[in-house]
Scaffold this motif. Structure first.
Motif, PDB file in Angstrom:
ATOM      1  N   ASP A   1       0.825  -1.201   0.000  1.00  0.00           N
ATOM      2  CA  ASP A   1       0.000   0.000   0.000  1.00  0.00           C
ATOM      3  C   ASP A   1       0.867   1.262   0.000  1.00  0.00           C
ATOM      4  O   ASP A   1       0.402   2.337  -0.365  1.00  0.00           O
ATOM      5  N   PHE A   2       2.131   1.116   0.399  1.00  0.00           N
ATOM      6  CA  PHE A   2       3.036   2.257   0.373  1.00  0.00           C
ATOM      7  C   PHE A   2       3.211   2.786  -1.048  1.00  0.00           C
ATOM      8  O   PHE A   2       3.414   3.994  -1.247  1.00  0.00           O
ATOM      9  N   PHE A   3       3.140   1.922  -2.043  1.00  0.00           N
ATOM     10  CA  PHE A   3       3.289   2.376  -3.420  1.00  0.00           C
ATOM     11  C   PHE A   3       2.153   3.309  -3.827  1.00  0.00           C
ATOM     12  O   PHE A   3       2.350   4.253  -4.592  1.00  0.00           O
ATOM     13  N   ARG A   4       0.948   3.023  -3.319  1.00  0.00           N
ATOM     14  CA  ARG A   4      -0.161   3.934  -3.553  1.00  0.00           C
ATOM     15  C   ARG A   4       0.101   5.272  -2.868  1.00  0.00           C
ATOM     16  O   ARG A   4      -0.136   6.341  -3.430  1.00  0.00           O
ATOM     17  N   GLN A   5       0.607   5.202  -1.635  1.00  0.00           N
ATOM     18  CA  GLN A   5       0.946   6.414  -0.902  1.00  0.00           C
ATOM     19  C   GLN A   5       2.056   7.190  -1.608  1.00  0.00           C
ATOM     20  O   GLN A   5       2.033   8.423  -1.665  1.00  0.00           O
ATOM     21  N   LEU A   6       3.025   6.468  -2.133  1.00  0.00           N
ATOM     22  CA  LEU A   6       4.133   7.103  -2.848  1.00  0.00           C
ATOM     23  C   LEU A   6       3.616   7.936  -4.015  1.00  0.00           C
ATOM     24  O   LEU A   6       4.092   9.048  -4.258  1.00  0.00           O
ATOM     25  N   GLU A   7       2.627   7.422  -4.715  1.00  0.00           N
ATOM     26  CA  GLU A   7       2.060   8.131  -5.857  1.00  0.00           C
ATOM     27  C   GLU A   7       1.104   9.237  -5.434  1.00  0.00           C
ATOM     28  O   GLU A   7       1.229  10.389  -5.873  1.00  0.00           O
ATOM     29  N   GLN A   8       0.155   8.907  -4.548  1.00  0.00           N
ATOM     30  CA  GLN A   8      -0.911   9.848  -4.240  1.00  0.00           C
ATOM     31  C   GLN A   8      -0.498  10.923  -3.239  1.00  0.00           C
ATOM     32  O   GLN A   8      -0.926  12.067  -3.342  1.00  0.00           O
ATOM     33  N   GLN A   9       0.314  10.557  -2.257  1.00  0.00           N
ATOM     34  CA  GLN A   9       0.697  11.513  -1.229  1.00  0.00           C
ATOM     35  C   GLN A   9       2.007  12.222  -1.537  1.00  0.00           C
ATOM     36  O   GLN A   9       2.157  13.417  -1.308  1.00  0.00           O
ATOM     37  N   PHE A  10       2.963  11.478  -2.095  1.00  0.00           N
ATOM     38  CA  PHE A  10       4.284  12.045  -2.347  1.00  0.00           C
ATOM     39  C   PHE A  10       4.493  12.491  -3.793  1.00  0.00           C
ATOM     40  O   PHE A  10       5.500  13.119  -4.107  1.00  0.00           O
ATOM     41  N   GLY A  11       3.564  12.153  -4.688  1.00  0.00           N
ATOM     42  CA  GLY A  11       3.696  12.583  -6.070  1.00  0.00           C
ATOM     43  C   GLY A  11       4.798  11.878  -6.822  1.00  0.00           C
ATOM     44  O   GLY A  11       5.419  12.454  -7.722  1.00  0.00           O
ATOM     45  N   ALA A  12       5.053  10.611  -6.470  1.00  0.00           N
ATOM     46  CA  ALA A  12       6.108   9.840  -7.136  1.00  0.00           C
ATOM     47  C   ALA A  12       5.482   8.604  -7.772  1.00  0.00           C
ATOM     48  O   ALA A  12       5.447   7.528  -7.184  1.00  0.00           O
ATOM     49  N   ALA A  13       4.964   8.780  -8.980  1.00  0.00           N
ATOM     50  CA  ALA A  13       4.266   7.695  -9.670  1.00  0.00           C
ATOM     51  C   ALA A  13       5.241   6.913 -10.542  1.00  0.00           C
ATOM     52  O   ALA A  13       6.334   7.375 -10.864  1.00  0.00           O
ATOM     53  N   GLY A  14       4.816   5.710 -10.926  1.00  0.00           N
ATOM     54  CA  GLY A  14       5.579   4.921 -11.885  1.00  0.00           C
ATOM     55  C   GLY A  14       6.203   3.681 -11.292  1.00  0.00           C
ATOM     56  O   GLY A  14       6.574   3.649 -10.121  1.00  0.00           O
ATOM     57  N   ASP A  15       6.328   2.635 -12.132  1.00  0.00           N
ATOM     58  CA  ASP A  15       6.875   1.388 -11.632  1.00  0.00           C
ATOM     59  C   ASP A  15       8.361   1.487 -11.309  1.00  0.00           C
ATOM     60  O   ASP A  15       8.858   0.798 -10.419  1.00  0.00           O
ATOM     61  N   PHE A  16       9.083   2.375 -11.998  1.00  0.00           N
ATOM     62  CA  PHE A  16      10.502   2.485 -11.679  1.00  0.00           C
ATOM     63  C   PHE A  16      10.721   3.253 -10.378  1.00  0.00           C
ATOM     64  O   PHE A  16      11.729   3.041  -9.690  1.00  0.00           O
TER      65      PHE A  16
END
Length: 308
Positions: free
Chosen positions: A165-180
């Motif tokens: 779920d951290f990956f969702r947080q990384l994208e939505q909260q921190f603005g760091a999207a993408g598989d890399f």
């Protein structure tokens, strides 16, 4: 990333459908752990000793069969999953067949191939880490692993702990999207495992016991930036294997920027406290990741004698 169809690691411990743990842990990102609710009583009221004994017996009776009455009374999940997970988590998919699990297994396998080759070239043996997947929270020898802690490496059992779920947080909260960007997170934690094998983490833990908070934080920054540099070395190896697509490197650099101490503090409180930095600024994290990528050489990752 062009990752599908590649080897997947078997060094995965999937706890997402097991029981959750409890306890206390320290957040690698400096965020709070589990809140302990404290209720107030009615003035003049009280419980007799006999009543307290009965309640204690009832509590532990339920506890023995897996029900936590304290969780139930505060409106939580008696399984111990945690309030923040109830309000934010979508139902998890199967532990072995979903695409996210396949991605994580593949990324871990790629780090294994990279570091096996590097260690072998130096005449050493690389002992591969285990990556623990969990949902909500779980126990580790380093304390509680939870959504609040973010991914971390525990040197006591040589395991990386990751709530996907951290990956969702990384994208939505921190603005760091993408598989890399996600791959960078895994590679950074594996970098800490490399530090454990080479003696960097044991020496850091020995030194910081005699250091003040500010000095320990400065040393921690050097440890974290070296792990970023090691992640960059892995990224270089992944590029040589043909895994990178257009924009992948930028995704990793953006992730490094978004989780820099100064960026996190500005987002959270509007100002920065440099003496409290323990991972490095956004510029430092990007620079050391890029250094690892540009050189592909572990000897270039000596953050302890370099000007950061």
């Amino acid at each position: 990333m062009e990752w599908k169809g590649r080897r997947q690691s078997s060094n995965i411990e999937d706890r997402r459908h097991g029981s959750s743990g409890s306890g206390a842990g320290r957040s690698p990102f400096g965020r709070s752990g589990i809140r302990i609710p404290v209720g107030g009583g009615r003035r003049g009221g009280g419980l007799s000793l006999g009543t307290i004994i009965i309640l204690v017996v009832i509590y532990f009776g339920f506890k023995m069969v897996g029900i936590d009455l304290l969780q139930v009374m505060e409106g939580g999940d008696p399984s111990g999953a945690g309030y923040e997970q109830q309000v934010s988590r979508a139902p998890s998919s199967g532990p072995a067949n979903d695409e996210m699990t396949a991605f994580i297994r593949t990324m871990l396998a790629e780090t294994e191939d990279t570091w096996n080759a590097i260690f072998q070239a130096s005449g050493a043996r690389y002992r591969e880490p285990t990556l623990v997947l969990f949902a909500g929270r779980t126990e580790s020898p380093c304390g509680l692993a939870s959504a609040a802690t973010g991914p971390f490496y525990c040197p006591a059992d040589s395991k990386v702990y990751l709530d996907t779920d951290f990956f969702r947080q990384l994208e939505q909260q921190f603005g760091a999207a993408g598989d890399f960007a996600q791959a960078y997170v895994i590679a950074h934690e594996v970098g800490h495992h490399v530090q454990n094998l080479t003696g960097v983490l044991p020496e850091f833990n020995r030194q910081r016991r005699s250091l003040g908070a500010a000095e320990a934080n400065r040393l921690s920054v050097r440890v974290e930036l070296q792990a970023d540099c090691y992640a960059g070395i892995w990224a270089k190896a992944a590029d040589k294997q043909g895994l990178l697509s257009d924009g992948d490197l930028e995704e990793a650099l953006n992730a490094a920027h978004q989780i820099g101490d100064d960026t996190l503090q500005k987002r959270a409180q509007g100002y920065v406290v440099p003496d409290s930095f323990n991972h490095g600024t956004s510029a430092q994290r990007m620079r050391w990741f890029k250094r690892g990528y540009d050189t592909g050489d572990a000897s270039a990752c000596d953050t302890f004698s370099a000007d950061l």
